[in-house]
Design a protein around this motif. Sequence first.
Motif, PDB file in Angstrom:
ATOM      1  N   ASN A   1      25.615  83.810  57.138  1.00 29.81           N
ATOM      2  CA  ASN A   1      23.980  84.233  57.323  1.00 29.81           C
ATOM      3  C   ASN A   1      23.111  83.349  56.651  1.00 29.81           C
ATOM      4  O   ASN A   1      23.053  83.724  55.267  1.00 29.81           O
ATOM      5  N   PRO A   2      22.620  82.376  57.187  1.00 26.87           N
ATOM      6  CA  PRO A   2      21.564  81.494  56.463  1.00 26.87           C
ATOM      7  C   PRO A   2      20.388  82.218  56.062  1.00 26.87           C
ATOM      8  O   PRO A   2      19.766  81.514  55.147  1.00 26.87           O
ATOM      9  N   HIS A   3      20.212  83.421  56.287  1.00 25.24           N
ATOM     10  CA  HIS A   3      19.010  84.340  55.582  1.00 25.24           C
ATOM     11  C   HIS A   3      19.186  84.990  54.420  1.00 25.24           C
ATOM     12  O   HIS A   3      18.534  85.283  53.673  1.00 25.24           O
ATOM     13  N   PHE A   4      20.637  85.270  53.939  1.00 27.32           N
ATOM     14  CA  PHE A   4      21.169  85.919  53.155  1.00 27.32           C
ATOM     15  C   PHE A   4      20.475  85.342  51.701  1.00 27.32           C
ATOM     16  O   PHE A   4      19.868  86.345  50.755  1.00 27.32           O
ATOM     17  N   ALA A   5      20.265  84.002  51.543  1.00 28.52           N
ATOM     18  CA  ALA A   5      19.880  83.599  50.049  1.00 28.52           C
ATOM     19  C   ALA A   5      18.243  83.739  49.906  1.00 28.52           C
ATOM     20  O   ALA A   5      17.930  83.703  48.718  1.00 28.52           O
ATOM     21  N   LYS A   6      17.623  84.018  50.761  1.00 29.62           N
ATOM     22  CA  LYS A   6      16.298  83.870  50.785  1.00 29.62           C
ATOM     23  C   LYS A   6      15.609  84.793  50.006  1.00 29.62           C
ATOM     24  O   LYS A   6      14.769  84.413  49.001  1.00 29.62           O
ATOM     25  N   SER A   7      16.234  86.097  49.712  1.00 31.08           N
ATOM     26  CA  SER A   7      15.466  87.170  48.953  1.00 31.08           C
ATOM     27  C   SER A   7      15.726  86.606  47.397  1.00 31.08           C
ATOM     28  O   SER A   7      14.877  86.381  46.410  1.00 31.08           O
ATOM     29  N   ALA A   8      17.049  86.375  46.840  1.00 32.77           N
ATOM     30  CA  ALA A   8      17.233  86.025  45.469  1.00 32.77           C
ATOM     31  C   ALA A   8      16.450  84.667  44.906  1.00 32.77           C
ATOM     32  O   ALA A   8      16.006  84.754  44.097  1.00 32.77           O
ATOM     33  N   LEU A   9      16.660  83.784  46.006  1.00 33.47           N
ATOM     34  CA  LEU A   9      16.018  82.484  45.583  1.00 33.47           C
ATOM     35  C   LEU A   9      14.391  82.625  45.418  1.00 33.47           C
ATOM     36  O   LEU A   9      13.779  81.863  44.541  1.00 33.47           O
ATOM     37  N   ALA A  10      13.883  83.578  46.357  1.00 35.52           N
ATOM     38  CA  ALA A  10      12.358  83.528  46.197  1.00 35.52           C
ATOM     39  C   ALA A  10      12.067  84.521  45.015  1.00 35.52           C
ATOM     40  O   ALA A  10      10.955  84.276  44.386  1.00 35.52           O
ATOM     41  N   ARG A  11      12.759  85.159  44.643  1.00 30.68           N
ATOM     42  CA  ARG A  11      12.453  85.873  43.107  1.00 30.68           C
ATOM     43  C   ARG A  11      12.731  85.288  42.023  1.00 30.68           C
ATOM     44  O   ARG A  11      12.478  85.726  40.667  1.00 30.68           O
ATOM     45  N   TYR A  12      13.875  84.389  42.036  1.00 27.80           N
ATOM     46  CA  TYR A  12      13.939  83.771  40.704  1.00 27.80           C
ATOM     47  C   TYR A  12      14.082  81.911  41.131  1.00 27.80           C
ATOM     48  O   TYR A  12      15.013  81.705  41.857  1.00 27.80           O
ATOM     49  N   THR A  13      13.312  81.359  41.058  1.00 24.39           N
ATOM     50  CA  THR A  13      12.917  79.873  41.466  1.00 24.39           C
ATOM     51  C   THR A  13      13.338  78.925  40.510  1.00 24.39           C
ATOM     52  O   THR A  13      13.484  79.106  39.385  1.00 24.39           O
ATOM     53  N   PRO A  14      13.494  77.499  40.890  1.00 24.51           N
ATOM     54  CA  PRO A  14      13.722  76.606  39.860  1.00 24.51           C
ATOM     55  C   PRO A  14      12.553  76.237  39.003  1.00 24.51           C
ATOM     56  O   PRO A  14      13.106  76.010  37.721  1.00 24.51           O
ATOM     57  N   ARG A  15      11.396  76.770  39.187  1.00 17.38           N
ATOM     58  CA  ARG A  15      10.531  76.771  38.162  1.00 17.38           C
ATOM     59  C   ARG A  15      10.776  77.893  37.026  1.00 17.38           C
ATOM     60  O   ARG A  15      10.391  77.732  35.877  1.00 17.38           O
ATOM     61  N   ASP A  16      11.118  78.976  37.492  1.00 23.32           N
ATOM     62  CA  ASP A  16      11.574  80.072  36.576  1.00 23.32           C
ATOM     63  C   ASP A  16      12.771  79.630  35.587  1.00 23.32           C
ATOM     64  O   ASP A  16      12.723  79.781  34.391  1.00 23.32           O
ATOM     65  N   PHE A  17      13.450  79.041  36.301  1.00 28.06           N
ATOM     66  CA  PHE A  17      14.582  78.581  35.270  1.00 28.06           C
ATOM     67  C   PHE A  17      14.260  77.296  34.336  1.00 28.06           C
ATOM     68  O   PHE A  17      14.519  77.082  33.203  1.00 28.06           O
ATOM     69  N   LEU A  18      13.513  76.516  34.888  1.00 28.18           N
ATOM     70  CA  LEU A  18      12.829  75.373  33.988  1.00 28.18           C
ATOM     71  C   LEU A  18      12.082  75.951  32.868  1.00 28.18           C
ATOM     72  O   LEU A  18      12.021  75.266  31.680  1.00 28.18           O
ATOM     73  N   GLU A  19      11.283  76.996  33.079  1.00 25.43           N
ATOM     74  CA  GLU A  19      10.442  77.620  32.256  1.00 25.43           C
ATOM     75  C   GLU A  19      11.323  78.238  30.905  1.00 25.43           C
ATOM     76  O   GLU A  19      10.990  77.885  29.583  1.00 25.43           O
ATOM     77  N   LEU A  20      12.627  78.601  31.350  1.00 19.07           N
ATOM     78  CA  LEU A  20      13.646  79.113  30.312  1.00 19.07           C
ATOM     79  C   LEU A  20      14.098  77.730  29.549  1.00 19.07           C
ATOM     80  O   LEU A  20      14.147  77.946  28.175  1.00 19.07           O
ATOM     81  N   VAL A  21      14.486  76.555  30.180  1.00 19.26           N
ATOM     82  CA  VAL A  21      14.860  75.522  29.804  1.00 19.26           C
ATOM     83  C   VAL A  21      13.798  75.060  28.390  1.00 19.26           C
ATOM     84  O   VAL A  21      14.004  74.433  27.429  1.00 19.26           O
ATOM     85  N   GLU A  22      12.691  74.895  29.032  1.00 17.57           N
ATOM     86  CA  GLU A  22      11.474  74.351  28.295  1.00 17.57           C
ATOM     87  C   GLU A  22      11.239  75.071  27.001  1.00 17.57           C
ATOM     88  O   GLU A  22      10.950  75.141  25.906  1.00 17.57           O
ATOM     89  N   ARG A  23      11.360  76.687  26.930  1.00 20.69           N
ATOM     90  CA  ARG A  23      11.399  77.809  26.098  1.00 20.69           C
ATOM     91  C   ARG A  23      12.239  77.190  24.863  1.00 20.69           C
ATOM     92  O   ARG A  23      11.986  77.527  23.612  1.00 20.69           O
ATOM     93  N   TYR A  24      13.432  76.597  25.340  1.00 17.75           N
ATOM     94  CA  TYR A  24      14.499  76.516  24.195  1.00 17.75           C
ATOM     95  C   TYR A  24      14.323  74.833  23.782  1.00 17.75           C
ATOM     96  O   TYR A  24      15.013  74.445  23.009  1.00 17.75           O
ATOM     97  N   GLY A  25      13.278  74.298  24.192  1.00 11.98           N
ATOM     98  CA  GLY A  25      12.926  73.082  23.742  1.00 11.98           C
ATOM     99  C   GLY A  25      14.025  72.000  24.381  1.00 11.98           C
ATOM    100  O   GLY A  25      14.209  70.902  23.648  1.00 11.98           O
ATOM    101  N   ILE A  26      14.571  72.228  25.373  1.00  9.80           N
ATOM    102  CA  ILE A  26      15.579  71.101  26.033  1.00  9.80           C
ATOM    103  C   ILE A  26      15.003  69.908  26.686  1.00  9.80           C
ATOM    104  O   ILE A  26      14.093  70.401  28.002  1.00  9.80           O
ATOM    105  N   ALA A  27      14.965  69.145  26.402  1.00 12.77           N
ATOM    106  CA  ALA A  27      14.329  67.787  27.140  1.00 12.77           C
ATOM    107  C   ALA A  27      15.002  67.497  28.595  1.00 12.77           C
ATOM    108  O   ALA A  27      16.189  67.772  28.447  1.00 12.77           O
TER     109      ALA A  27
END
Length: 390
Positions: free
Chosen positions: A67-93
């Motif tokens: 089902n190629p549509h299944f991943a849409k919801s979760a990926l839209a609600r937590y994006t690569p930018r969101d994870f990158l913000e977490l990485v930067e909050r921990y000072g990880i280069a």
Amino acid sequence: MVTRYDTIILGAGAAGLMCAARAGQRALRVLVLERAEAPGKKILISGGGRCNFTNIGAGPGNYLSANPHFAKSALARYTPRDFLELVERYGIAWHEKTLGQLFCDGSAKQIVAMLLEECAGGEVELRCGEEIASVEHDDGFTVTTQNGAFTAPKLVIATGGPSIPKMGATAFAYDLGRQFGLKVVEPRPALVPLTLGGEEVLFRDISGVSAPVVATANGAGFAEAALFTHRGLSGPAILQASSYWRSGEPLFVDFVPERGPEWLLDAKHNHPRTGVRTLLREALPARLADILADRLGLDGDLGNLPDKALRSACERLRRWEFRPNGTEGFAKAEVTAGGISTAELSSKTMEAKKIPGLFAIGEAVDVTGWLGGYNFQWAWASGVAAGEAL
């Protein structure tokens, strides 16, 4: 004695740790059970030890699923930018490599440490070295290990797939899914080298040679490097295409993606005294060029070769057909395609429709990303989706 929790998460990989952190920070009493002696083992070896932790361009089109549509919801609600913000909050280069791939400047250990710190912030209990003997479902879920029994109204399957068994990977997630009556899409190796046999064995003679190509399987094409190995074909372009390839089907390789559709005829007009082999050596590594030239069987100067033969050679070089006889299997696969069917799960929460309180996330689910950080992004996004729904 049975110890009670709000949620039990099976697996301390990327998805499991992300889910645990989110649930714990919502003041839930969370237990994570991990079979290995330490958490995040696949994270530590990823990206050559630097962890390709996401891809900035990750979207539903970068994933393979029934089902190629299944991943849409979760990926839209937590994006690569969101994870990158977490990485930067921990000072990880970090740095960006080709095609949107983000890596740690330092070590993958920083990502594992970050996730464990997030779990600690939610007072998550992590127990490693736990062999699961049984999982039972009555009013809630009871998980029994060699160290006792644990119970909770919610259970999350986050034990991944069977790829890289030397890291302790198994098909436990699928067995557990079946135990609870969930359909499982047949698991198969993905992002995996392909093997060659028959007349194509001669390509093994150029083991170690690589070239930029476009590799296509089932209509999905990828423009990156292909690498010839002592068993067949590998390299990023081949690994990508392997996820779409099925046994018995052809794999097409464009060896001259930078050349026009009639480049040999153009060369005949401009350089009639040049040979096909010489032109191929200008476009490709010499050993590969020689094998292709031999297979084309066009000797002599271009000026002496018929246009029809050159046109046919152009077409073949742009769509060279290989017939792989298999893959190198789960042992060499970076991920597993298939898994617990998305038809059984809520795309918003990852909860099983038929079994309230049972969740499946990450590689346990029939959602498989491309090479280049996409599978980690699915782990983060599906982990967050479940963690916020528990």
